[in-house]
Design an enzyme around this catalytic site. Structure first.
Site, mmCIF file in Angstrom:
data_model
loop_
_atom_site.group_PDB
_atom_site.id
_atom_site.type_symbol
_atom_site.label_atom_id
_atom_site.label_comp_id
_atom_site.label_asym_id
_atom_site.label_seq_id
_atom_site.Cartn_x
_atom_site.Cartn_y
_atom_site.Cartn_z
ATOM 1 N N MET A 76 -6.673 1.560 19.815
ATOM 2 C CA MET A 76 -7.371 2.227 21.149
ATOM 3 C C MET A 76 -6.069 2.895 22.014
ATOM 4 S SD MET A 76 -9.980 -0.397 22.488
ATOM 5 C CE MET A 76 -10.741 0.745 23.628
ATOM 6 N N ASP A 232 -10.910 -0.901 17.891
ATOM 7 C CA ASP A 232 -10.373 -1.968 17.027
ATOM 8 C C ASP A 232 -11.230 -3.375 17.441
ATOM 9 O OD1 ASP A 232 -8.817 -2.250 19.084
ATOM 10 O OD2 ASP A 232 -7.047 -2.178 17.909
#
Length: 478
Positions: A76, A232
């Site tokens: 991210m 994730d």
């Protein structure tokens, strides 16, 4: 068949699953991180494409003609900047890059950001990175036509579409997390506009279709759906079936995450807990995040020229924390400290401190940092009754026993299998391609449960108190 692609920091992993959610094949391509200056962490987006090509090529011999959907998961917060021709303007600034600490502090001082996003503006988030680029590389900032997160740059390559999804977008400091939409007010505050942002979809929705050129190249059928996917940790939540309130997992990867699903939006920025959208519509999640989990053990192993597994293999049954303490702040810390400048330390060393004692101290330090995350989540009203353990560090029963004891919570260990971001991305691909919903995100079969060692509970409470005191003592010294 369905494909899940997970773009991590150290590699890109792909899994091929059938309609029974059985993993038929997997492949991984390695990635490296560039650190040109202290506190900087960058990757070249072209390397992500190379890695995706490598993974798809490795999966192709298994036969991809039956693939109906592709899902994406990824690291991210990364700032991937494109010009109006979709050319990359500079290396992507990654989640663990702390150069924008001053810009983050300035933005966080503006009450609009916490009020709208539900989160502190951390230095690793995307918006302060753009503020840094504007201040230090104005010629780059002036040419920015689109800002994409790492996995969404892969999506652009796969589909030709500029699209993000809610869970990843929530980590930018530009999303109205409750409304699940970009905030024009926050974008304007950082000299950007909605036109420079990708279109938003839910993680289980279709974001586009695979370009025919790639379908032909890898022998995929026409019209393969590419799902929105997830950041994730949100994708890992889908992979392990943490999709409802009360469910939680602990991830011992490069970073450490304590992740709990929520059916409502319950932000509390002052705790430094991340409150983000989940990868499913109408759901949110909370995370306590530490920046160095297995990264701490790997660092220690490198310093001793040893393998991490060799350090933890012969520790025996769980023992009470010793005098040696380790603070795992190798690159700053998020929950609960929100301190990009703090650095790690060993303290309490004495003549009898040996390799085993230092190894236990490293494991305990990460464990106590995760307990800090649990306490921060608890302050928002989130209760965790039991945990599912994932990530490379979950192979150490000693470590899991320490976590169970420090948190007073049983830790479930899944049976052998991959339930991480790539698998969660494949599940999101199934949802996008078939119309299935959260019901397919079941929890994995549990191999065993590691219960707290109640006889050591008081010792771990004391150890955590000494850890917290040490964290305050080194603040400003490292």
């Amino acid at each position: 068949m369905f494909i899940g692609l997970d773009l991590g920091t150290s590699g890109l992993k792909g899994v091929l699953v059938n309609d029974a959610q059985e993993v038929v094949a997997d492949a991984t391509a390695q990635l490296s991180v560039s650190r040109p200056k202290e506190g900087w962490s960058e990757q070249a987006p072209a390397d992500w494409i190379r890695a995706a090509e490598e993974v798809l090529s490795a999966l192709a011999p298994n036969g991809l003609s039956g693939v109906k959907g592709i899902g994406l998961s990824g690291q991210m917060h990364g700032a991937t900047l494109l010009d109006k021709s979709d050319e990359v303007l500079r290396p992507s600034i990654l989640w663990n890059d702390t150069r924008s600490f001053a810009e983050a502090a300035e933005m966080d001082a503006d009450p609009r950001f916490r009020a709208v996003t539900g989160n502190i503006v951390f230095p690793g988030f995307t918006a302060p990175k753009l503020a840094w680029v504007r201040a230090h590389e104005p010629e780059v900032f002036d040419r920015v036509a689109k800002v994409l997160l790492p996995k969404d740059y892969l999506r652009l390559w796969l589909t030709g579409e500029h699209v993000a999804e809610m869970s990843d977008a929530a980590g930018t400091s530009w999303l109205d997390t409750g409304a699940r939409d970009w905030s024009d007010d926050l974008l304007s505050a950082t000299y950007l506009s909605r036109g420079q942002m990708p279109r938003l979809v839910e993680g289980s929705e279709a974001s586009g279709k695979l370009r025919q050129e790639l379908a032909d190249r890898f022998d995929l059928p026409k019209g393969v759906v590419v799902a929105g996917g997830g950041g994730d940790n949100a994708a890992s939540g889908i992979g392990v079936g943490v999709v409802k309130a009360g469910q939680a997992f602990v991830s011992l990867g490069t970073s450490g995450v304590l992740f709990a699903a929520n059916e409502g939006y319950h932000p509390d920025p002052e705790t430094a807990v991340h409150t983000f959208c989940h990868a499913l519509p109408g759901t949110w999640h909370q995370m306590g995040v530490i920046l160095s989990a297995t990264d701490s053990l790997n660092w220690f192993a490198r310093a001793l020229d040893a393998e991490p597994a060799a350090l933890t293999r012969n520790l025996g049954p769980l023992s009470a924390p010793g005098k040696a303490r380790f603070l795992p702040y190798l690159g700053g810390e998020r929950t609960p400290l929100n301190d990009a400048a703090i650095r790690g330390a060993f303290i309490g060393l004495e003549h009898v401190t040996d390799r085993a004692a230092l190894t236990r101290a490293v494991l305990e330090g990460v464990t106590f940092a995760i307990r800090d995350c649990r306490d921060a989540l608890a302050a928002t009203g989130t209760k965790i009754d039991r945990l599912l353990a994932v990530g490379g560090g979950s192979r150490s029963d000693y470590w899991l026993s320490a976590i169970a004891t420090a948190l007073g919570t049983p830790v479930d260990v899944p049976e052998e299998g991959d339930f991480g971001g790539a698998f969660g991305a494949a599940r999101l691909a199934i949802m996008a391609a078939t119309g299935a919903g959260a019901e397919i995100a079941t929890t994995p079969a549990i191999a065993r449960t590691i219960d707290p060692v109640t006889a050591l509970a008081a010792a771990f409470d004391d150890g955590h108190a000494r850890y917290r005191a040490a964290a305050q003592a080194i603040k400003g010294l490292t």
